[in-house]
Enzyme design. Structure first.
Site, PDB file in Angstrom:
ATOM      1  N   SER A 225      26.733 -44.734  81.005  1.00  0.00           N
ATOM      2  CA  SER A 225      26.964 -43.220  80.447  1.00  0.00           C
ATOM      3  C   SER A 225      28.059 -43.505  79.724  1.00  0.00           C
ATOM      4  O   SER A 225      29.033 -44.311  79.745  1.00  0.00           O
ATOM      5  CB  SER A 225      27.150 -42.448  81.790  1.00  0.00           C
ATOM      6  OG  SER A 225      28.297 -42.983  82.718  1.00  0.00           O
ATOM      7  N   MET A 226      28.382 -42.642  78.436  1.00  0.00           N
ATOM      8  CA  MET A 226      29.288 -42.463  77.695  1.00  0.00           C
ATOM      9  C   MET A 226      29.863 -41.304  77.351  1.00  0.00           C
ATOM     10  O   MET A 226      30.052 -40.818  76.233  1.00  0.00           O
ATOM     11  CB  MET A 226      28.575 -43.403  76.270  1.00  0.00           C
ATOM     12  CG  MET A 226      28.296 -44.716  76.578  1.00  0.00           C
ATOM     13  SD  MET A 226      27.159 -45.411  75.058  1.00  0.00           S
ATOM     14  CE  MET A 226      28.396 -45.569  73.852  1.00  0.00           C
ATOM     15  N   GLY A 227      30.049 -40.589  78.377  1.00  0.00           N
ATOM     16  CA  GLY A 227      30.744 -39.166  78.298  1.00  0.00           C
ATOM     17  C   GLY A 227      29.924 -38.297  77.535  1.00  0.00           C
ATOM     18  O   GLY A 227      28.941 -38.427  77.673  1.00  0.00           O
ATOM     19  N   GLY A 230      26.861 -39.184  75.293  1.00  0.00           N
ATOM     20  CA  GLY A 230      25.366 -39.397  76.085  1.00  0.00           C
ATOM     21  C   GLY A 230      25.383 -40.651  76.768  1.00  0.00           C
ATOM     22  O   GLY A 230      26.296 -41.019  77.369  1.00  0.00           O
ATOM     23  N   GLY A 256      28.640 -38.346  86.360  1.00  0.00           N
ATOM     24  CA  GLY A 256      28.033 -39.699  86.404  1.00  0.00           C
ATOM     25  C   GLY A 256      27.127 -39.769  87.675  1.00  0.00           C
ATOM     26  O   GLY A 256      25.995 -40.389  87.265  1.00  0.00           O
ATOM     27  N   ASP A 257      27.440 -39.229  88.746  1.00  0.00           N
ATOM     28  CA  ASP A 257      26.798 -39.035  89.910  1.00  0.00           C
ATOM     29  C   ASP A 257      25.378 -38.368  89.519  1.00  0.00           C
ATOM     30  O   ASP A 257      24.150 -38.763  90.031  1.00  0.00           O
ATOM     31  CB  ASP A 257      27.369 -38.546  91.176  1.00  0.00           C
ATOM     32  CG  ASP A 257      28.466 -39.363  91.316  1.00  0.00           C
ATOM     33  OD1 ASP A 257      28.821 -40.350  91.062  1.00  0.00           O
ATOM     34  OD2 ASP A 257      29.665 -38.555  92.015  1.00  0.00           O
TER      35      ASP A 257
END
Ligand SMILES: Nc1ncnc2c1ncn2[C@@H]1O[C@H](COP(=O)(O)OP(=O)(O)O)[C@@H](O)[C@H]1O
Ligand SMILES: O=P(O)(O)OC[C@H]1O[C@](O)(COP(=O)(O)O)[C@@H](O)[C@@H]1O
Length: 314
Positions: A225-227, A230, A256-257
């Site tokens: 995950s890249m904030g 995306g 993120g969860d």
């Protein structure tokens, strides 16, 4: 009876105190305009996100005996089976300072209650029994004081040895050692992936190469995950990048969860990588529009899913 559904394991649960603090500045006096408390911790959030989409969902791990009530209320409200082991003391609180002006969240995460050897051994027994009933296990979050850095590695080995599928989302040495045991799914964010592979990953190609390297070492799927940019999802034969639709961010706590939950929910339903990327992103974006770690109604999640842009990642 065949194993079914999901169990999440939260070794270091938390009561998340979200503080609205416009213009927050470190080192200054800051005023909070509103405050809310949500039962959280990564596995607890994943159980809550999945509860409306997958059945049965079980929450396992540790909770402090002295302030377990908000967690128990969440489990009752969402139909989550409570198999959390109660330990002496209070579950930690974590502070989330939300600055809507700057669009920033500052996380201050406390260490948590110390877990003794007996409780750790008892938890492993709990999970051995639960492994006969649940098919997927999600191991997520930091380790509380008292547990060895090899805690996740031990659990991945135990659960995969029992024939279960395992997702892991952690950081630092606990993640590195856990990954070495070959979990089926991992969800590092970019920083955690850099830590895992021991180098900076400035370009998308670098991220892809690092994720492919992990898949080659036996991890089934890697979700990076890249904030706001995306997420990259990589499996043995395919890689896709999922870009979120434009979003009004209320709080990033639990995004993120939610990503992990959506991807896993898709996988459990047997969906292909592209659909899993859409579900993960729709869950993540859905929770961004809410103040706590909650999803919007199902129709809204489905509508978000259709607006996620998914492209082949090479
Ligand atoms: N500012 C944002 N705008 C749009 N989507 C976001 C934003 N922040 C996070 N997301 C979505 O949430 C996912 C998880 O967020 P991320 O911050 O990478 O996770 P973590 O909380 O584990 O660090 C991202 O992959 C993206 O889909
Ligand atoms: O166990 P850690 O790493 O301290 O993280 C716990 C925190 O992460 C959360 O699960 C949120 O995680 P994400 O924002 O990464 O999804 C909070 O509920 C909790 O306060």
């Amino acid at each position: 009876m065949e194993a079914e559904g999901v169990a999440t394991v939260t070794l270091n649960a938390a009561l998340d105190h979200s503080l609205d603090c416009p213009g927050f500045r470190a080192g200054e006096v800051n005023r909070v305009t509103s405050h809310r408390v949500d039962p959280g911790g990564k596995g607890i959030n994943v159980a809550a996100f999945l509860a409306d989409w997958v059945r049965p969902v079980t929450a396992a791990g540790f909770l402090g005996r002295d302030n377990a009530q908000p967690f128990e209320a969440l489990f009752r409200a969402r139909g989550i089976e409570d198999r959390c082991r109660r330990v002496a003391g209070e579950t930690r609180m974590n502070l989330k300072v939300l600055d809507a002006q700057a669009g920033q969240v500052t996380d201050i995460n406390l260490p948590g209650v110390r877990i003794g050897d007996e409780d750790w051994a008892a938890l492993k027994k709990d999970l051995e029994a639960l492994a006969r009933q649940r098919r997927w296990f999600v191991l997520a979050g930091s380790l509380p004081a008292g547990l060895p850095e090899s805690a996740y590695a031990e659990l991945v080995r135990l659960l995969r040895g029992a024939g279960c599928l395992v997702a892991l989302d952690a950081s630092g040495p606990a993640m590195r050692l856990g990954v070495a045991e070959g979990p089926d799914l991992i969800k590092p964010n970019l920083r955690e992936l850099e830590e895992l592979v021991g180098r900076q990953l400035p370009r998308r190609e670098d991220v892809l190469e690092a994720a492919r390297g992990l898949v080659a070492r036996g991890i089934g799927r890697v979700v990076v995950s890249m904030g706001g940019e995306g997420a990259l999802l990589v499996e043995r034969t395919r890689a896709v990048f999922a870009r979120p639709p434009p979003t009004r961010v209320v709080s990033t706590v639990g995004a993120g969860d939610a990503m992990l939950s959506g991807v896993l929910g898709g996988w459990i339903r047997g969906e292909a990588l592209e659909a899993c990327a859409r579900w993960g992103t729709a869950f993540a974006v859905g929770t961004l529009t809410r103040p706590g770690p909650v999803l919007p109604p199902r129709a809204e999640v489905e509508e978000l899913m259709a607006r996620v842009q998914v492209e082949e990642a090479g």
